[in-house]
Design an enzyme around this catalytic site. Structure first.
Site, short mmCIF file in Angstrom:
data_model
loop_
_atom_site.label_atom_id
_atom_site.label_comp_id
_atom_site.label_asym_id
_atom_site.label_seq_id
_atom_site.Cartn_x
_atom_site.Cartn_y
_atom_site.Cartn_z
N SER A 14 -0.46 7.86 0.38
CA SER A 14 -1.71 8.19 -0.32
C SER A 14 -1.78 7.62 -1.73
O SER A 14 -2.31 8.25 -2.65
CB SER A 14 -1.92 9.72 -0.36
OG SER A 14 -1.94 10.27 0.93
N LEU A 19 -8.23 1.66 -1.06
CA LEU A 19 -9.19 1.55 -2.16
C LEU A 19 -8.89 0.34 -3.04
O LEU A 19 -9.79 -0.38 -3.47
CB LEU A 19 -9.14 2.83 -2.99
CG LEU A 19 -10.21 3.01 -4.06
CD1 LEU A 19 -11.60 2.91 -3.46
CD2 LEU A 19 -10.02 4.34 -4.77
N ASP A 71 -9.97 3.88 6.09
CA ASP A 71 -9.93 2.85 5.05
C ASP A 71 -10.95 1.75 5.31
O ASP A 71 -11.38 1.06 4.39
CB ASP A 71 -8.52 2.24 4.94
CG ASP A 71 -7.61 3.05 4.03
OD1 ASP A 71 -8.12 3.60 3.04
OD2 ASP A 71 -6.41 3.14 4.31
N ASP A 147 9.64 3.55 6.08
CA ASP A 147 9.35 4.23 7.35
C ASP A 147 9.74 3.32 8.51
O ASP A 147 9.42 2.12 8.50
CB ASP A 147 7.86 4.56 7.47
CG ASP A 147 7.40 5.58 6.44
OD1 ASP A 147 8.26 6.23 5.83
OD2 ASP A 147 6.17 5.71 6.26
N GLN A 192 11.55 0.34 -8.70
CA GLN A 192 12.67 -0.59 -8.47
C GLN A 192 13.24 -0.41 -7.07
O GLN A 192 13.52 -1.40 -6.37
CB GLN A 192 13.77 -0.34 -9.51
CG GLN A 192 13.34 -0.65 -10.95
CD GLN A 192 14.44 -0.28 -11.94
OE1 GLN A 192 15.63 -0.49 -11.70
NE2 GLN A 192 14.05 0.31 -13.06
N GLY A 355 -18.98 17.02 14.27
CA GLY A 355 -17.74 17.70 14.62
C GLY A 355 -17.66 17.90 16.13
O GLY A 355 -18.59 17.54 16.85
N CYS A 382 -25.50 14.31 13.61
CA CYS A 382 -24.82 14.40 14.90
C CYS A 382 -24.80 15.84 15.41
O CYS A 382 -25.83 16.37 15.80
CB CYS A 382 -23.42 13.79 14.80
SG CYS A 382 -22.72 13.36 16.42
N ARG A 463 -21.28 12.56 22.81
CA ARG A 463 -21.41 12.63 24.27
C ARG A 463 -22.66 13.41 24.68
O ARG A 463 -23.15 13.26 25.79
CB ARG A 463 -20.20 13.34 24.88
CG ARG A 463 -18.88 12.63 24.69
CD ARG A 463 -17.76 13.34 25.45
NE ARG A 463 -16.46 12.87 25.04
CZ ARG A 463 -15.88 11.76 25.51
NH1 ARG A 463 -16.52 11.03 26.39
NH2 ARG A 463 -14.69 11.39 25.08
N HIS A 508 -24.92 8.53 12.85
CA HIS A 508 -24.13 8.76 11.62
C HIS A 508 -24.58 7.80 10.51
O HIS A 508 -24.00 6.72 10.34
CB HIS A 508 -22.64 8.55 11.91
CG HIS A 508 -22.03 9.63 12.73
ND1 HIS A 508 -21.44 10.75 12.18
CD2 HIS A 508 -21.94 9.79 14.08
CE1 HIS A 508 -21.00 11.54 13.15
NE2 HIS A 508 -21.29 10.98 14.31
N GLU A 510 -24.07 7.92 7.45
CA GLU A 510 -23.08 7.76 6.38
C GLU A 510 -22.27 6.49 6.52
O GLU A 510 -21.69 6.01 5.53
CB GLU A 510 -22.13 8.98 6.34
CG GLU A 510 -21.18 9.13 7.50
CD GLU A 510 -21.73 9.94 8.66
OE1 GLU A 510 -20.93 10.50 9.45
OE2 GLU A 510 -22.97 10.01 8.79
#
Length: 547
Positions: A14, A19, A71, A147, A192, A355, A382, A463, A508, A510
């Site tokens: 994070s 960004l 992202d 990771d 480092q 949702g 939605c 759906r 949607h 947005e």
């Protein structure tokens, strides 16, 4: 030849790789370069479409129907390059592709291994992003260096630098430079160690983006440069932004990141940077003329990333109208326990987002009733649109058992029902109605006037739909179907004409909003919320004058 920038992260998750990558993409576009963005995610899911919002945040949907990492929302909001399913690959997709090839005999009996088969597949996904019309591809590697899941991707981008020539590749690494209050100093050791891990893999970062709470001194920058084997000018400070994420590009310009990238990759086509549109945006953000509050009533309200694009779109509309917006994140389940009056009074607008699942549905319905009956501007998206249909049926039309067949298969009035093409679907991933679909608008409606056109393309992810058997009944009781599919078979937008601003969309919106170009429906919703606040103030002043 297309140049490639790889963005990695270390120390902690994070850090804001997405960004930062998006901001760099925007700066290079402002310099006249053609940029494409890509995210490679190390999780084994084929895509985030089946993942819980609590696990992963929102699922960002592209025009082609791809369900992708959030992202990619940053990428689209900051840049104009085309995003397709090639812009987001996961470990699951990479392995699935390799296994399918193995089953088809593509490897001629060879043992299939991580190197070279998995890494070759990853490199192929990166190469597909380039082309004659692309100057720069920016590829973000998800996860954190160290990771185990990220190792194949890091090995692939190491090889990629060897394949295309080191002069055509730039490695940019984000790290954390923490501030220890007890010692009253910044600590460079985590950076480092992180760069040390990268170098063990075989990647020498060209640029370090150092996330920090406090400014990094010249001495600390020189120390980082010395131990991490980079020029001191390539140690870029990126302080936390308390005001807005849209400050990030300006901060990177102040630290001359775009100049450094242009120089290192020898991007001779780059023009002088024009950041004035972004500066104007921040000026409007810092100098609001209005202040309003909007409640977002959702199932996942406590997890900010679950509605990331919703919140950003509200901010875009706020900047468009030069309004400072306080967003209240309200759990729909809390409304069921405490009531809409207690939790929603005082807001100038109410938005109910999408949702899945039954939990909190009745809270959403109560919130919508509160907005409708009190004349508060309402925007449903939605599932929010479907709940608005349920609420109106129950409380304005007398269909007391109105519900969605998703939540009550035996309801007497299934005003929301399963799409026809979903009837025989058995798999969950990638099987909904997905991607960009056309909507025909009633040009006399609120939505039609907001868009200013007769047809738009918007992105879907659902759906269930409005049950057309009830369409005439709803129209007779005052609901307007302001948007439908071109063949009129699917309801896309509903409105209540005698309400100050009551609009709900099946799609949607947005996913189409940008900082410099607010989505018309969000802009209209915020404008109506500003008007409500003005009216309330005038009403209060009139009452005081009478008393």
């Amino acid at each position: 030849m297309t140049k490639h920038i790889f963005v990695t992260g270390g120390v902690v998750s994070s850090l804001g790789k997405g960004l930062t990558a998006a901001s760099l993409g925007m700066l290079l576009e402002q310099r006249g370069l053609s940029v494409r963005m890509q995210k490679l995610d190390p999780y084994i899911n084929v895509d985030p479409g089946t993942m819980s919002p609590y696990q992963h945040g929102e699922v960002y949907v592209l025009d082609d129907g791809s369900e992708t990492d959030l992202d990619l929302g940053h990428y689209e909001r900051f840049t104009s390059g085309e995003l397709t399913r090639d812009c987001n690959y996961t470990t699951g997709q990479i392995y699935l592709s390799v296994i399918e090839k193995e089953r088809q005999g593509h490897f001629l009996g060879n043992t299939v291994q991580v190197i070279p088969h998995i890494t070759n597949e990853i490199k192929s996904s990166i190469k597909r992003m380039g082309g004659d019309n692309v100057d720069v591809v920016i590829t973000e590697i998800g996860g954190t260096v160290g990771d185990i899941e990220s190792l194949p991707f890091l090995e692939a981008i190491r090889q990629f630098g060897q394949d295309v020539g080191r002069e055509n590749v730039l490695y940019m690494h984000l790290t954390l430079v923490p501030y220890l209050k007890a010692a009253d100093e910044l600590k460079t050791k985590p950076t480092q160690h992180s760069v040390g891990q990268m170098r063990q893999i075989g990647i020498q970062p060209d640029i370090l983006i150092c996330r920090c709470e406090h400014s990094i001194s010249r001495d600390d920058r020189e120390k980082i440069a010395l131990f991490c084997n980079v020029p001191v000018e390539a140690v870029i400070e990126e302080k936390d932004k308390d005001f807005s994420i849209y400050e990030v590009p300006i901060s990177l310009v102040d630290n001359k990141l775009d100049e450094l990238v242009v120089k290192k990759l020898e991007l001779t086509a780059a023009k002088p940077l024009d950041i004035s549109p972004w500066a104007d945006l921040l000026h409007r953000l810092r100098n609001p003329r209005h202040e309003i509050s909007i409640a977002v009533v959702g199932k996942y309200a406590e997890h900010k990333d679950a509605y990331k694009s919703i919140y950003e779109s509200i901010d875009h509309a706020g900047m468009h109208h030069q309004a400072q917006i306080r967003i209240g994140r309200v759990q729909s389940a809390d409304i069921e326990r405490e009531g809409a009056e207690r939790l929603l009074s005082g807001y100038h607008g109410i938005l109910v987002p999408g949702g899945f699942g039954e939990r909190g549905i009745e809270g959403k319905v109560q919130a919508i009733r509160f907005a409708r009956e009190r004349g508060i501007p309402f925007f449903g998206i939605c599932l929010g649109m479907q709940c608005a249909v349920i609420e109106y049926g129950r409380n304005a039309m007398g269909l007391t058992s109105a519900h969605s067949s998703e939540f009550d298969k035996d309801t007497k009035h299934p005003v929301i029902c399963l799409l026809d093409e979903q009837q025989n679907v058995t798999q969950m991933g990638g099987t909904m109605r997905l991607g960009s679909q056309p909507t025909k608008l009633d040009r006399h409606s609120i939505s039609g006037k907001a868009y200013g056109v007769e047809e738009v393309d918007e992105r879907h992810r659902h759906r269930y739909e409005f049950n057309n058997q009830y369409r005439q009944q709803y129209e007779a009781h005052g609901m307007r179907f302001a948007g439908t599919s071109p063949d009129d078979s699917l309801v896309e937008i509903i409105e209540i004409p005698d309400h100050p601003w009551f609009v709900a969309a099946q799609f949607h919106p947005e996913f189409k909003s940008k900082p410099l170009k607010a989505h018309p429906l969000f802009a209209g919703f915020v404008e109506a919320s500003i008007e409500r606040r003005k009216n309330r103030i005038e009403s209060e002043q009139a009452s005081e004058a009478k008393s």
